[in-house]
Design an enzyme around this catalytic site. Structure first.
Site, short mmCIF file in Angstrom:
data_model
loop_
_atom_site.label_atom_id
_atom_site.label_comp_id
_atom_site.label_asym_id
_atom_site.label_seq_id
_atom_site.Cartn_x
_atom_site.Cartn_y
_atom_site.Cartn_z
CG ASP A 99 -2.23 0.64 1.00
OD1 ASP A 99 -3.26 0.07 1.41
OD2 ASP A 99 -2.23 1.72 0.36
CG ASP A 207 -4.19 5.95 0.81
OD1 ASP A 207 -5.17 5.21 0.95
OD2 ASP A 207 -4.03 7.00 1.46
CD GLU A 266 -8.56 4.95 -1.85
OE1 GLU A 266 -7.61 5.65 -1.46
OE2 GLU A 266 -9.50 4.61 -1.10
CG HIS A 338 -9.06 -0.78 4.34
ND1 HIS A 338 -8.82 -0.81 2.98
CD2 HIS A 338 -8.57 0.40 4.77
CE1 HIS A 338 -8.21 0.28 2.62
NE2 HIS A 338 -8.04 1.04 3.68
CG ASP A 339 -11.29 2.79 3.35
OD1 ASP A 339 -10.62 3.17 2.36
OD2 ASP A 339 -10.85 2.74 4.51
O1 TEU Z 1 -9.18 6.11 1.63
C1 TEU Z 1 -9.49 7.34 1.00
C2 TEU Z 1 -10.91 7.49 0.93
O2 TEU Z 1 -11.45 7.93 -0.05
C3 TEU Z 1 -11.67 6.98 2.07
O3 TEU Z 1 -11.17 7.64 3.24
C4 TEU Z 1 -13.07 7.35 1.89
O4 TEU Z 1 -13.14 8.72 1.54
C5 TEU Z 1 -13.76 7.15 3.17
O5 TEU Z 1 -13.29 5.94 3.70
C6 TEU Z 1 -15.21 7.11 2.86
O6 TEU Z 1 -15.85 6.82 4.06
C7 TEU Z 1 -7.80 5.87 1.76
C8 TEU Z 1 -7.63 4.64 2.64
O7 TEU Z 1 -8.25 3.52 1.99
C9 TEU Z 1 -8.29 4.94 3.96
O8 TEU Z 1 -8.28 3.78 4.80
C10 TEU Z 1 -7.52 6.08 4.62
O9 TEU Z 1 -8.18 6.44 5.82
C11 TEU Z 1 -7.46 7.30 3.69
O10 TEU Z 1 -7.14 7.00 2.35
C12 TEU Z 1 -6.37 8.25 4.17
O11 TEU Z 1 -5.13 7.62 3.96
#
Ligand code: TEU
Length: 560
Positions: A99, A207, A266, A338-339
């Protein structure tokens, strides 16, 4: 060469290390725990592992705040264990992508500590520092340089009294955004990427990589419903120099290499048109991207403001992406990570038809054209956490939302309902391996509660069951490996307006597959023109009645 890239028939498995398996008995997942379960991945048949961050981090955002990019955090294990993990995966024919979190660093990253120390620091310009808004006293409310809001609540700026300026952070204040306008920043990122590739990893998941280019003027965004904050996204989502930076990264990192790598960006907010520019192989930017259109369809004013999913909306969205990237470019296919909350709870039925609805959504996703991603636990139909108290939550996004919503006078039960549905912690409860204590994840109380249904929902029980979600996923992976029709065939959506039938065709030469899905808990009559074909795979024990789809039934039919 016109050969399709190796990843066009690959399946990727995402591991969120702190929730996968604990081998040291501290209640947190670690590299040793992953090594103990490599055969689980090999038996599933996956080709790549995407590993969420394990580098040194103070863990304000569970590792997406990195303080040393070239050191494994001791909470996850040792450098030697990482090399053993890499070796264990490669021995099983599985690649590993890391990542890459380079839109921002941790505030404990030494470069940020130097940058914040003085206005004349040689590293000052590696981050975004700005004076208070003209006419305001530094540090007073409303003095932030612009009205951008952080994704995790509040302003995207934090005042640093040491130098009486503000620094930008699209996420937590502990995640200061790097200034990619600075060529030294870019050079340092590329050197770090080369260091990991030289160590033997096979690529990166990047990310929020389409946030790295900001409009340097940092203009105010249009004020949102809060009346205070503005939406800055027009000025940092796929910003002015994003393609220049990605092409430079490709040149500096992958240009001189001959191995088989994978890069997946992403890209929140990316449109099909932008994704075409990101993933058109001729442009040498990224191999594929994660887009967010389909996982925003059940959201109203904000992420925690739920509205029911309309299946035609989802069919329309997926069709747009399948058609849009049909000639050039490539899709990532995901519903879980995970989000995101777990799809069997979000769009399925995690009570009466958990097996059926989990395997239905898996079918509808995996039979599309693109590279499917399996998130840990998805392969056994793990459900949302089912938390009832705010004390069970850990995620900074969820905890900040809870505090902010209550402060704004929202009803507590309604806020908890929003978290129960959409909190990222729904995907972060410990992997459920057995019906034993702590679901076989750890010998001690884990860092976050295990979902209460672990005695029934776990790898051991699922793999022994007549109807095994794992067994079904293994068939889907095998199908993709064996069929170029599945990996490369054209996608044709059928009956787009039907409220509960999801039907599409895949064609390649004289081969054709028909995919039928009943996205409901009620029986569904099959339109007469869709009854033909011989069953390739289905999620019910028998072929059933070709005129009828049972609750949450999926059918893959050969109609060549
Ligand atoms: O996620 C970015 C992102 O778009 C998410 O934070 C999304 O906006 C949010 O989860 C919607 O609820 C990446 C990673 O996947 C996330 O785990 C991190 O918190 C974020 O970036 C910051 O690094």
């Amino acid at each position: 060469p016109n050969d399709p890239a190796w990843w066009t028939n690959a399946v990727v498995y995402q591991i969120y290390p702190r929730s996968f398996a604990d081998s040291t008995g501290d209640g947190v997942g670690d590299i040793g725990g992953i090594i103990e379960h490599l055969d689980h991945l090999a038996e599933l048949g996956v080709d790549v592992v995407w590993l969420s961050p394990i580098q040194q981090s103070p863990q304000f955002d569970n590792g997406y705040d990195i303080s040393d990019y070239r050191r494994i955090d001791e909470m996850f294990g040792t450098e030697e264990q990482f090399d053993l993990l890499l070796q264990g995966l490669h021995e099983r024919g599985i690649r590993l992508i890391m990542d890459l979190v380079v839109n921002h660093t941790s505030n404990e990253y030494p470069g940020f500590q130097s940058s914040r120390s003085s206005r004349t620091s040689p590293k000052r310009d590696r981050y975004w520092w700005r004076d208070a808004r003209p006419g305001f006293e530094p540090g007073e409310p409303g003095a932030e340089p612009n009205n951008w809001r952080s994704f995790f609540g509040g302003s995207a700026w934090t005042f640093e009294p040491l130098t009486s300026q503000y620094y930008l952070h699209l996420f937590t204040p502990q995640q200061p955004d790097l200034n990619w306008e600075n060529p030294r920043v870019r050079a340092k990122v590329y050197a770090m990427m080369n260091w990991w590739l030289d160590r033997g990893v096979d690529g990166f998941r990047m990310d929020v990589i389409n946030f790295i280019s900001k409009d340097p003027a940092l203009p105010d965004g249009v004020v949102d419903s809060s009346g205070i904050w503005g939406d800055g996204s027009p000025y940092f989502v796929s910003g002015p120099r994003i393609h220049e930076f990605l092409q430079e990264m490709h040149r500096e990192v992958f240009g001189g290499r001959s191995g088989q790598y994978l890069t997946v960006g992403e890209t929140p907010g990316a449109t099909v048109e932008q994704a075409l520019l990101f993933t058109d192989a001729q442009r040498r930017e990224l191999d594929m991207v994660f887009q967010f259109e389909h996982v925003s369809l059940d959201q109203g004013a904000g992420k925690f403001d739920h509205r029911p999913l309309s299946l035609p909306d989802l069919k329309t969205s997926w069709n747009r992406w399948q058609r849009g990237l049909a000639e050039k470019g490539w899709n990532s296919l995901y519903l879980n990570n995970h989000d995101q909350p777990r799809v069997v709870s979000r769009f399925g039925d995690d009570q009466q038809y958990r097996y059926e609805s989990a395997t239905l959504w898996a079918t509808l996703l995996h039979l599309q054209r693109g590279t499917p991603y399996i998130y840990q636990g998805e392969e056994i139909g793990m459900t949302n956490a089912g938390f009832t108290s705010i004390d069970q939550y850990r995620d900074v996004e969820s905890l900040n939302y809870f505090a902010e919503a209550l402060e704004q006078g929202m009803d507590r039960e309604r806020v908890l309902e929003g978290l129960r549905r959409m909190s990222r912690d729904n995907a972060r409860t410990p992997m459920q391996w057995t019906a034993g204590e702590h679901a076989g994840f750890s010998e001690v109380e884990p860092w976050i509660p295990v979902a209460a249904n672990y005695p029934a929902v776990n790898v051991e029980t699922d793999r022994a069951a007549e109807q095994s979600v794992f067994g079904y996923y293994r068939e889907l992976v095998r199908l993709r490996h064996e069929s170029d029709l599945v990996s490369l065939g054209d996608f044709h959506l059928l009956d787009p307006g039907h409220p509960t039938l999801f039907a599409y065709k895949r064609t390649l030469g004289d081969q054709a597959l028909l995919v039928l899905g009943n996205v409901s808990g009620a029986e569904l009559g099959v339109p007469s023109d869709l009854e033909a074909g011989s069953l390739v795979l289905g999620n019910y024990p028998d072929a059933g009645d070709r005129h009828l789809l049972r609750p949450w039934e999926a059918r893959i039919l050969d109609i060549s």
